[in-house]
Design a protein around this motif. Structure first.
Motif, PDB file in Angstrom:
ATOM      1  N   SER A   1       5.568  -0.277  -9.046  1.00 11.95           N
ATOM      2  CA  SER A   1       4.641   0.375  -9.976  1.00 11.95           C
ATOM      3  C   SER A   1       3.767   1.418  -9.294  1.00 11.95           C
ATOM      4  O   SER A   1       3.330   2.381  -9.921  1.00 11.95           O
ATOM      5  CB  SER A   1       3.762  -0.670 -10.669  1.00 11.95           C
ATOM      6  OG  SER A   1       3.030  -1.430  -9.716  1.00 11.95           O
ATOM      7  N   GLY A   2       3.506   1.243  -8.001  1.00 13.98           N
ATOM      8  CA  GLY A   2       2.676   2.214  -7.293  1.00 13.98           C
ATOM      9  C   GLY A   2       3.462   3.337  -6.651  1.00 13.98           C
ATOM     10  O   GLY A   2       2.885   4.220  -6.018  1.00 13.98           O
ATOM     11  N   SER A   3       4.785   3.297  -6.818  1.00 15.60           N
ATOM     12  CA  SER A   3       5.643   4.286  -6.170  1.00 15.60           C
ATOM     13  C   SER A   3       5.695   5.571  -6.979  1.00 15.60           C
ATOM     14  O   SER A   3       6.037   5.566  -8.165  1.00 15.60           O
ATOM     15  CB  SER A   3       7.059   3.719  -6.004  1.00 15.60           C
ATOM     16  OG  SER A   3       7.992   4.739  -5.704  1.00 15.60           O
TER      17      SER A   3
ATOM     18  N   GLY B   1      13.552   6.468  -1.705  1.00 15.88           N
ATOM     19  CA  GLY B   1      12.769   7.414  -2.482  1.00 15.88           C
ATOM     20  C   GLY B   1      13.578   8.645  -2.854  1.00 15.88           C
ATOM     21  O   GLY B   1      13.456   9.163  -3.975  1.00 15.88           O
ATOM     22  N   SER B   2      14.418   9.111  -1.933  1.00 14.73           N
ATOM     23  CA  SER B   2      15.244  10.285  -2.218  1.00 14.73           C
ATOM     24  C   SER B   2      16.248   9.983  -3.322  1.00 14.73           C
ATOM     25  O   SER B   2      16.540  10.851  -4.158  1.00 14.73           O
ATOM     26  CB  SER B   2      15.972  10.727  -0.945  1.00 14.73           C
ATOM     27  OG  SER B   2      15.059  11.221   0.013  1.00 14.73           O
ATOM     28  N   ARG B   3      16.765   8.777  -3.348  1.00 18.39           N
ATOM     29  CA  ARG B   3      17.706   8.395  -4.411  1.00 18.39           C
ATOM     30  C   ARG B   3      17.014   8.459  -5.778  1.00 18.39           C
ATOM     31  O   ARG B   3      17.582   8.975  -6.756  1.00 18.39           O
ATOM     32  CB  ARG B   3      18.246   6.989  -4.158  1.00 18.39           C
ATOM     33  CG  ARG B   3      19.328   6.544  -5.157  1.00 18.39           C
ATOM     34  CD  ARG B   3      19.866   5.171  -4.825  1.00 18.39           C
ATOM     35  NE  ARG B   3      20.563   5.153  -3.541  1.00 18.39           N
ATOM     36  CZ  ARG B   3      20.094   4.606  -2.417  1.00 18.39           C
ATOM     37  NH1 ARG B   3      18.900   4.011  -2.416  1.00 18.39           N
ATOM     38  NH2 ARG B   3      20.789   4.637  -1.307  1.00 18.39           N
ATOM     39  N   ARG B   4      15.790   7.976  -5.840  1.00 18.29           N
ATOM     40  CA  ARG B   4      15.050   8.010  -7.104  1.00 18.29           C
ATOM     41  C   ARG B   4      14.717   9.443  -7.509  1.00 18.29           C
ATOM     42  O   ARG B   4      14.792   9.807  -8.686  1.00 18.29           O
ATOM     43  CB  ARG B   4      13.778   7.164  -6.973  1.00 18.29           C
ATOM     44  CG  ARG B   4      14.043   5.668  -6.872  1.00 18.29           C
ATOM     45  CD  ARG B   4      12.767   4.854  -6.985  1.00 18.29           C
ATOM     46  NE  ARG B   4      11.959   4.911  -5.790  1.00 18.29           N
ATOM     47  CZ  ARG B   4      12.031   4.039  -4.794  1.00 18.29           C
ATOM     48  NH1 ARG B   4      12.922   3.046  -4.844  1.00 18.29           N
ATOM     49  NH2 ARG B   4      11.248   4.142  -3.740  1.00 18.29           N
ATOM     50  N   LEU B   5      14.348  10.272  -6.516  1.00 18.34           N
ATOM     51  CA  LEU B   5      13.993  11.651  -6.832  1.00 18.34           C
ATOM     52  C   LEU B   5      15.215  12.469  -7.245  1.00 18.34           C
ATOM     53  O   LEU B   5      15.111  13.365  -8.099  1.00 18.34           O
ATOM     54  CB  LEU B   5      13.289  12.290  -5.637  1.00 18.34           C
ATOM     55  CG  LEU B   5      11.866  11.760  -5.391  1.00 18.34           C
ATOM     56  CD1 LEU B   5      11.352  12.199  -4.033  1.00 18.34           C
ATOM     57  CD2 LEU B   5      10.916  12.235  -6.491  1.00 18.34           C
ATOM     58  N   ALA B   6      16.373  12.183  -6.670  1.00 17.31           N
ATOM     59  CA  ALA B   6      17.599  12.865  -7.095  1.00 17.31           C
ATOM     60  C   ALA B   6      17.888  12.554  -8.562  1.00 17.31           C
ATOM     61  O   ALA B   6      18.264  13.434  -9.347  1.00 17.31           O
ATOM     62  CB  ALA B   6      18.768  12.446  -6.211  1.00 17.31           C
TER      63      ALA B   6
ATOM     64  N   LEU C   1      -2.322   9.798  -1.073  1.00 16.99           N
ATOM     65  CA  LEU C   1      -1.827  10.956  -1.815  1.00 16.99           C
ATOM     66  C   LEU C   1      -1.180  10.528  -3.128  1.00 16.99           C
ATOM     67  O   LEU C   1      -1.429  11.135  -4.180  1.00 16.99           O
ATOM     68  CB  LEU C   1      -0.816  11.737  -0.967  1.00 16.99           C
ATOM     69  CG  LEU C   1      -0.100  12.885  -1.685  1.00 16.99           C
ATOM     70  CD1 LEU C   1      -1.083  13.950  -2.139  1.00 16.99           C
ATOM     71  CD2 LEU C   1       0.971  13.487  -0.762  1.00 16.99           C
ATOM     72  N   ALA C   2      -0.347   9.488  -3.071  1.00 19.72           N
ATOM     73  CA  ALA C   2       0.316   9.012  -4.294  1.00 19.72           C
ATOM     74  C   ALA C   2      -0.702   8.584  -5.336  1.00 19.72           C
ATOM     75  O   ALA C   2      -0.552   8.878  -6.527  1.00 19.72           O
ATOM     76  CB  ALA C   2       1.260   7.858  -3.956  1.00 19.72           C
ATOM     77  N   THR C   3      -1.748   7.890  -4.917  1.00 16.32           N
ATOM     78  CA  THR C   3      -2.800   7.466  -5.843  1.00 16.32           C
ATOM     79  C   THR C   3      -3.497   8.669  -6.463  1.00 16.32           C
ATOM     80  O   THR C   3      -3.762   8.698  -7.675  1.00 16.32           O
ATOM     81  CB  THR C   3      -3.829   6.579  -5.110  1.00 16.32           C
ATOM     82  OG1 THR C   3      -3.168   5.408  -4.610  1.00 16.32           O
ATOM     83  CG2 THR C   3      -4.957   6.171  -6.038  1.00 16.32           C
ATOM     84  N   TYR C   4      -3.787   9.664  -5.643  1.00 13.16           N
ATOM     85  CA  TYR C   4      -4.443  10.879  -6.130  1.00 13.16           C
ATOM     86  C   TYR C   4      -3.587  11.565  -7.203  1.00 13.16           C
ATOM     87  O   TYR C   4      -4.081  11.956  -8.257  1.00 13.16           O
ATOM     88  CB  TYR C   4      -4.683  11.828  -4.951  1.00 13.16           C
ATOM     89  CG  TYR C   4      -5.268  13.163  -5.345  1.00 13.16           C
ATOM     90  CD1 TYR C   4      -6.642  13.355  -5.412  1.00 13.16           C
ATOM     91  CD2 TYR C   4      -4.439  14.245  -5.645  1.00 13.16           C
ATOM     92  CE1 TYR C   4      -7.182  14.578  -5.777  1.00 13.16           C
ATOM     93  CE2 TYR C   4      -4.970  15.476  -6.010  1.00 13.16           C
ATOM     94  CZ  TYR C   4      -6.337  15.631  -6.072  1.00 13.16           C
ATOM     95  OH  TYR C   4      -6.863  16.848  -6.441  1.00 13.16           O
ATOM     96  N   ILE C   5      -2.285  11.698  -6.921  1.00 15.77           N
ATOM     97  CA  ILE C   5      -1.396  12.375  -7.866  1.00 15.77           C
ATOM     98  C   ILE C   5      -1.261  11.576  -9.154  1.00 15.77           C
ATOM     99  O   ILE C   5      -1.344  12.123 -10.261  1.00 15.77           O
ATOM    100  CB  ILE C   5      -0.015  12.616  -7.222  1.00 15.77           C
ATOM    101  CG1 ILE C   5      -0.141  13.594  -6.045  1.00 15.77           C
ATOM    102  CG2 ILE C   5       0.980  13.157  -8.250  1.00 15.77           C
ATOM    103  CD1 ILE C   5       1.141  13.767  -5.253  1.00 15.77           C
ATOM    104  N   ARG C   6      -1.050  10.277  -9.029  1.00 10.09           N
ATOM    105  CA  ARG C   6      -0.886   9.439 -10.224  1.00 10.09           C
ATOM    106  C   ARG C   6      -2.135   9.448 -11.094  1.00 10.09           C
ATOM    107  O   ARG C   6      -2.041   9.475 -12.328  1.00 10.09           O
ATOM    108  CB  ARG C   6      -0.528   8.009  -9.822  1.00 10.09           C
ATOM    109  CG  ARG C   6       0.922   7.806  -9.408  1.00 10.09           C
ATOM    110  CD  ARG C   6       1.892   8.104 -10.553  1.00 10.09           C
ATOM    111  NE  ARG C   6       1.612   7.315 -11.736  1.00 10.09           N
ATOM    112  CZ  ARG C   6       2.058   6.084 -11.935  1.00 10.09           C
ATOM    113  NH1 ARG C   6       2.817   5.500 -11.017  1.00 10.09           N
ATOM    114  NH2 ARG C   6       1.780   5.440 -13.054  1.00 10.09           N
TER     115      ARG C   6
END
Length: 342
Positions: free
Chosen positions: A124-126, A252-257, A320-325
């Motif tokens: 969930s935090g990804s 992460g790259s698999r999810r972003l693809a 950074l992830a928290t900031y973006i989310r």
């Protein structure tokens, strides 16, 4: 999957200077523009937020002198003693903040990396999971614009460590970097693949183009690599950073693809991440069993530094992830100023 062809190699021009965001970054920009020394108040570094816009931008600007520099700035400023003195004081501030925020950081490689080898049950935090499952095209474009400050210099910060390694560690590090730099082909350099991704997303692939829009949490993740890379004393931390990136990259790259494909971002956008799924799965094995193992066989006293580099990377990436989310959850831009609409 083969990369889209032909690939247009991104121009190598130096980026333009941006305006400062506070006393320190204004002192740096004015010094670089005028050719004079930086002028700032005594004690301003100690008073500055180590993770704030002002100090992080000032550091980024000073580090960039060691990469491509800035348009109109004399290359000799790279070794200007007054700029280096200011940089050193800011680096000391950041390292102190890192160590203060990581009092219980792992001190062994096993403790630092074993948790990263298993995919978390709760994603969930990804950020990559969010983009895979709920991502919209505007978010992918923002993500690419933010990450461009690293990916358009991908592999460069880690290359600083090569002359500081020996034997197995050096040979393995060079082998991984050879892949990152395209295995001898300019159109396959990973930084160029990211420039192609940006073109697919209707973004400007010019080096440093989105610096003025990049917030402090993003700048901190890029600055960390330069901080570790430019100091021989922190070579263990840079190896820890590099290993952390490689170990966590493939899932992460698999999810972003998948996110790029779902949003119809384009073949080059998807290819950048599919390339990293396979490549980084191999690199993860090499970096753990050859780079880290080789380094510690030669310098076992650096184990705590390797673990610290990993922990510091995770800390800043999570921030950074928290900031973006938080920005996206409020339906606002994670950039300092939004991108023009397509």
């Amino acid at each position: 999957m083969n990369p889209p062809s032909p690939s247009t190699v991104a121009p190598a021009a130096s980026p333009c200077l941006v305006d400062g965001r506070g006393d320190l970054s204004r002192a740096v920009t004015e010094a670089l523009r005028s050719g004079g020394p930086p002028v700032y108040a005594t004690g301003s570094v100690l008073k500055a937020d180590p993770w704030g816009e002002d100090l992080q931008l000032a550091l980024y600007l000073l580090y960039e002198l060691h990469y491509r520099g800035f348009d109109g700035v004399d290359d000799e400023r790279e070794w200007d003693p007054e700029l280096l003195r200011l940089r050193q004081s800011m680096e000391t501030r950041v390292l102190h903040a890192l160590r203060t925020e990581l009092p219980g950081a792992p001190r062994s490689v096993e403790e630092a990396f074993t948790p990263l080898l298993v995919e978390p049950v709760d994603l969930s935090g990804s950020l990559s999971h969010h983009l895979e499952t709920e991502g919209e095209l505007w978010q992918l474009r923002e993500y690419a614009a933010l990450r461009s400050l690293y990916h358009l210099k991908e592999a460069d910060p880690h290359a600083w460590v090569i002359p500081r390694l020996t034997g197995r560690a050096k040979a393995a590090m060079v082998a991984i970097e050879y892949d990152e730099f395209g295995a001898g082909r300019a159109d396959r350099i990973h930084a160029q693949l990211f420039a192609d991704l940006m073109a697919d997303l209707d973004l400007d692939p010019a080096y440093g183009r989105y610096l003025d829009r990049a917030p402090a949490p993003l700048l901190a993740t890029v600055n960390l690599m330069s901080l570790f890379g430019l100091h021989r004393a922190l070579r263990g931390a840079l190896v820890g950073h590099f290993a952390c990136v490689e170990v966590t990259s493939s899932p992460g790259s698999r999810r972003l693809a998948k996110a790029m494909r779902s949003c119809g971002a384009g073949p080059a956008a998807e290819h950048f991440y599919t390339e990293h799924v396979e490549a980084d799965a191999v690199h993860e094995q090499v970096v753990r069993h050859e780079v880290i193992a080789g380094l510690l066989a030669h310098e076992p006293s650096l184990e705590a530094d390797v673990a610290f580099g990993c922990a510091a990377t995770l800390l800043l990436e999570d921030r950074l992830a928290t900031y973006i989310r938080e920005a996206w959850d409020q339906r606002r831009s994670a950039l300092r100023s939004p991108l023009p609409e397509e």
